[in-house]
Design an enzyme around this catalytic site. Structure first.
Site, PDB file in Angstrom:
ATOM      1  N   TYR A 243      15.267  -2.319  30.125  1.00 24.17           N
ATOM      2  CA  TYR A 243      15.150  -1.234  29.154  1.00 24.17           C
ATOM      3  C   TYR A 243      14.917   0.141  29.774  1.00 24.17           C
ATOM      4  O   TYR A 243      14.750   1.126  29.055  1.00 24.17           O
ATOM      5  CB  TYR A 243      14.028  -1.533  28.141  1.00 24.17           C
TER       6      TYR A 243
ATOM      7  N   HIS B 252       5.572  -3.999  32.232  1.00 25.40           N
ATOM      8  CA  HIS B 252       4.491  -4.120  31.239  1.00 25.40           C
ATOM      9  C   HIS B 252       3.422  -5.097  31.724  1.00 25.40           C
ATOM     10  O   HIS B 252       2.229  -4.813  31.689  1.00 25.40           O
ATOM     11  CB  HIS B 252       5.071  -4.585  29.908  1.00 25.40           C
TER      12      HIS B 252
ATOM     13  N   ARG C 206       4.236   4.320  33.164  1.00 22.29           N
ATOM     14  CA  ARG C 206       3.923   2.998  33.712  1.00 22.29           C
ATOM     15  C   ARG C 206       4.978   2.658  34.759  1.00 22.29           C
ATOM     16  O   ARG C 206       6.102   2.308  34.433  1.00 22.29           O
ATOM     17  CB  ARG C 206       3.920   1.969  32.570  1.00 22.29           C
TER      18      ARG C 206
END
Length: 385
Positions: A293, A284, A280
């Site tokens: 992260y 998100h 990805r």
């Protein structure tokens, strides 16, 4: 000592004794697990000798869909920044999974998407505005699922998977030649619905294909903190179905693997679990800060394995990436994005009473009471203007 290690089990060639009776035969595996195991490395076609056998027409079709899909993603992301969408889970970097899932299905088959799979629905023929209506916050779902055989976009994790199994099993009982393809992310494999769906599908030999898009993170949780399995595809073996591991950015490899799984399901071979290893690129959703992260270096590494770039190399080697073809492909993508932008910029005409439609086939007493209450509030508000 496990059941398999007990004397008399056959594992060590020993026989039963009075103090260690052999287990009854019901525990034995129903099938040989060997053929169910996935490959050690993700299956690839692009960049290998096997790519020479790929059809030019298929490659050009996949490329056109990938380019349109990338433009669709960037336009939908822009719409969130303009306040025209409440949220958008981008599939940038995962377009090969989205496109291949749509293209391997026949018109009579069903697609069961997750919230990130609006592109798969669009590639299957759904109106892009209708695909985004839920994410705009205008309606429970913005389209008739039966028209395009696309189930409603599923925002709860993995709850669409048992639905796909149920539909596929019902179709088989009725004698309908229908296959269901259910899409889920790696985070969804940690949900109970995932395991229940796979168990029922294998026991019933339902004509369903599970596509796991392993993009590395369940929001901010990396895969290593979700599972200790060798791969997500290995989970298939525990339920008695084949597991396939494929490069999720290799569009023709995905098309082949998913196509084989759909064909197997259609001829009565039962379900397959396909893990597509992808990434990805975007956050998100527009509400996520992915820099907290993962590193920029990691993202850039995956940009070098972009599905569009991989396919462009193959097309260029075949002299298919002509200026005319590239221009026509980009023009088609811009036309899609322009139409989406124009239509999404128009304010929708919304009726608050629509909230009560399609909740139940026949409205319940409580639902009717709630509708009457809202109707009265709207009328009272109008009188005070």
């Amino acid at each position: 000592m496990t059941v398999l290690e007990q004397p008399g089990s056959g594992r060590h060639g020993s026989t039963a004794t009075s103090d260690r009776p052999a287990p009854p035969p019901a525990w034995r595996p129903r099938v040989d697990p060997g053929p169910l195991l996935p490959d050690e490395e993700p299956y690839r076609l692009l960049g290998t000798d096997a790519a020479r056998g790929l059809d030019d027409g298929l490659l050009k079709r996949l490329y056109a869909q990938l380019v349109s899909g990338r433009r669709y993603n960037t336009q939908a992301t822009a719409l969130t920044r303009q306040g025209r969408l409440a949220v958008y889970p981008s599939s940038t970097g995962q377009e090969a999974c989205e496109v291949a899932a749509a293209l391997v299905l026949e018109e009579r088959d069903w697609l069961f998407p997750s919230y990130r799979d609006t592109l798969a629905a669009v590639a299957r023929g759904l109106d892009p505005v209708q695909a985004l209506t839920l994410l705009r916050g205008d309606w429970h779902t913005g389209y008739d699922p039966r028209e395009h055989r696309v189930a409603p976009l599923c925002t709860p994790l993995a709850t669409q998977l048992p639905h796909a199994v149920g539909l596929a099993h019902a179709a088989r009982l009725k004698g309908d030649d229908v296959v269901a393809l259910a899409m889920v992310g790696d985070g969804g494999t940690s949900e109970g619905d995932f395991h229940e769906a796979l168990n029922f599908a294998a026991v019933w030999q339902a004509p369903v294909v599970f596509l796991v898009q392993n993009n590395g993170f369940a929001i901010s949780v990396p895969l290593a903190k979700q599972t200790a399995a060798p791969s997500l595809a290995h989970k298939a073996v525990g339920y008695g179905m084949p597991g396939r591991l494929v490069d999720g950015n290799d569009a023709p490899a995905l098309h082949e693997v998913l196509g084989e799984a759909v064909a197997r399901a259609r001829r009565g071979g039962g379900p397959t679990l396909v893990e597509a290893v992808t990434y990805r690129i975007e956050a998100h959703t527009n509400a996520d800060d992915a820099t907290r992260y993962r590193s920029d270096a990691e993202v850039e590494t995956w940009r070098g394995h972009d599905p569009i770039t991989l396919l462009e190399r193959e097309l260029a080697e075949r002299d298919l990436l002509t200026p005319a073809y590239v221009s026509a492909t980009k023009d088609a993508a811009e036309e899609l994005a322009g139409a989406l932008r124009e239509r999404m910029n128009a304010d929708p005409a919304l009726d608050p009473m629509d909230l009560f439609d399609h909740v139940y086939a026949a409205p319940t007493r409580q639902l009717r009471e709630q509708a009457d209450l809202l109707r009265a509030e709207i009328a009272a508000e109008g009188e005070h203007r």
